[in-house]
Design a protein around this motif. Sequence first.
Motif, PDB file in Angstrom:
ATOM      1  N   ARG A   1       9.359   7.463   3.071  1.00 26.44           N
ATOM      2  CA  ARG A   1      10.285   8.090   2.120  1.00 26.44           C
ATOM      3  C   ARG A   1      11.142   9.114   2.853  1.00 26.44           C
ATOM      4  NH1 ARG A   1       7.530  11.618  -2.219  1.00 26.44           N
ATOM      5  NH2 ARG A   1       8.088  13.247  -0.748  1.00 26.44           N
TER       6      ARG A   1
ATOM      7  N   ALA B   1       5.629  10.304   1.606  1.00 28.09           N
ATOM      8  CA  ALA B   1       5.112   9.023   1.122  1.00 28.09           C
ATOM      9  C   ALA B   1       5.470   7.954   2.149  1.00 28.09           C
ATOM     10  CB  ALA B   1       5.700   8.663  -0.240  1.00 28.09           C
TER      11      ALA B   1
ATOM     12  N   TRP C   1      11.550  11.711  -4.420  1.00 27.80           N
ATOM     13  CA  TRP C   1      11.622  10.523  -5.274  1.00 27.80           C
ATOM     14  C   TRP C   1      12.897  10.581  -6.101  1.00 27.80           C
ATOM     15  CZ3 TRP C   1       8.272   6.668  -4.677  1.00 27.80           C
ATOM     16  CH2 TRP C   1       7.013   6.945  -4.142  1.00 27.80           C
TER      17      TRP C   1
ATOM     18  N   ASP D   1       0.868  -1.183   0.000  1.00 27.93           N
ATOM     19  CA  ASP D   1       0.000   0.000   0.000  1.00 27.93           C
ATOM     20  C   ASP D   1       0.898   1.225   0.000  1.00 27.93           C
ATOM     21  OD1 ASP D   1      -2.417  -1.452   0.140  1.00 27.93           O
ATOM     22  OD2 ASP D   1      -2.214  -1.637   2.306  1.00 27.93           O
ATOM     23  N   VAL D   2       0.695   2.107  -0.970  1.00 34.11           N
ATOM     24  CA  VAL D   2       1.485   3.331  -1.093  1.00 34.11           C
ATOM     25  C   VAL D   2       0.588   4.509  -0.744  1.00 34.11           C
ATOM     26  CG1 VAL D   2       2.815   4.790  -2.669  1.00 34.11           C
ATOM     27  CG2 VAL D   2       2.863   2.290  -2.931  1.00 34.11           C
ATOM     28  N   SER D   3       1.031   5.315   0.214  1.00 30.22           N
ATOM     29  CA  SER D   3       0.279   6.511   0.613  1.00 30.22           C
ATOM     30  C   SER D   3       1.143   7.738   0.364  1.00 30.22           C
ATOM     31  CB  SER D   3      -0.090   6.449   2.099  1.00 30.22           C
ATOM     32  OG  SER D   3      -0.896   5.340   2.364  1.00 30.22           O
ATOM     33  N   ARG D   4       0.606   8.663  -0.422  1.00 32.77           N
ATOM     34  CA  ARG D   4       1.317   9.918  -0.697  1.00 32.77           C
ATOM     35  C   ARG D   4       0.496  11.051  -0.113  1.00 32.77           C
ATOM     36  NH1 ARG D   4       2.723   8.818  -6.992  1.00 32.77           N
ATOM     37  NH2 ARG D   4       0.701   7.857  -6.952  1.00 32.77           N
TER      38      ARG D   4
ATOM     39  N   TYR E   1       9.460   3.082  -9.366  1.00 32.84           N
ATOM     40  CA  TYR E   1       9.412   4.098  -8.323  1.00 32.84           C
ATOM     41  C   TYR E   1      10.562   3.794  -7.372  1.00 32.84           C
ATOM     42  CZ  TYR E   1       4.706   4.555 -10.161  1.00 32.84           C
ATOM     43  OH  TYR E   1       3.630   4.710 -11.001  1.00 32.84           O
TER      44      TYR E   1
ATOM     45  N   PHE F   1       4.973   3.501   2.842  1.00 32.48           N
ATOM     46  CA  PHE F   1       4.761   2.236   2.159  1.00 32.48           C
ATOM     47  C   PHE F   1       4.505   1.152   3.204  1.00 32.48           C
ATOM     48  CE2 PHE F   1       8.066   4.876   0.281  1.00 32.48           C
ATOM     49  CZ  PHE F   1       7.515   5.182  -0.947  1.00 32.48           C
TER      50      PHE F   1
ATOM     51  N   ASN G   1      10.034   8.283 -10.371  1.00 32.46           N
ATOM     52  CA  ASN G   1       8.595   8.259 -10.134  1.00 32.46           C
ATOM     53  C   ASN G   1       7.897   8.289 -11.491  1.00 32.46           C
ATOM     54  OD1 ASN G   1       5.868   8.905  -9.679  1.00 32.46           O
ATOM     55  ND2 ASN G   1       6.354   9.996  -7.799  1.00 32.46           N
TER      56      ASN G   1
END
Length: 144
Positions: free
Chosen positions: A123, A53, A127, A26-29, A96, A55, A130
């Motif tokens: 993060r 971000a 990035w 699950d990626v949350s930005r 990514y 993860f 990306n």
Amino acid sequence: MAHYSGKKLYLEFDGVALSADHRGLDVSRAVKTDDTTAGADEAESHIVLTTSASFDLTLLDDDEAGGDAIRAALIEGAQGLFVFGPKGNAAGKPCYSCQATVTSVSISYPYDKSVEIKATLTRNGDWIQNYDVDPLTGVFPVSP
């Protein structure tokens, strides 16, 4: 429109491949903002300050050498290059990558199910690659 599953998901942290027995990522930005509403403003306004971000990944534990390497890499406080490819890691596939810190790890040892490792990485900085921002440079192979 073609859809796809996470079956080909490629995961790597600090040079250790994590994708063999993955259950999900699950990626949350997010973005941090500051309220700039003042005086006679009738509507709220804000400015963007920073982005972030995190993860959340779930892996099946492996009682062989591969599992030892993964558990050694995913130690809380560890920092390294985190790379993921939703469609695998073949040349030209979306990529990514960023420096990241392991912020939490939990391991579940149920008596009647597979042992799972859950880890959260955050993060650290911007990035490196990306695909969503730049499809030309956000592809495998990974840039240093």
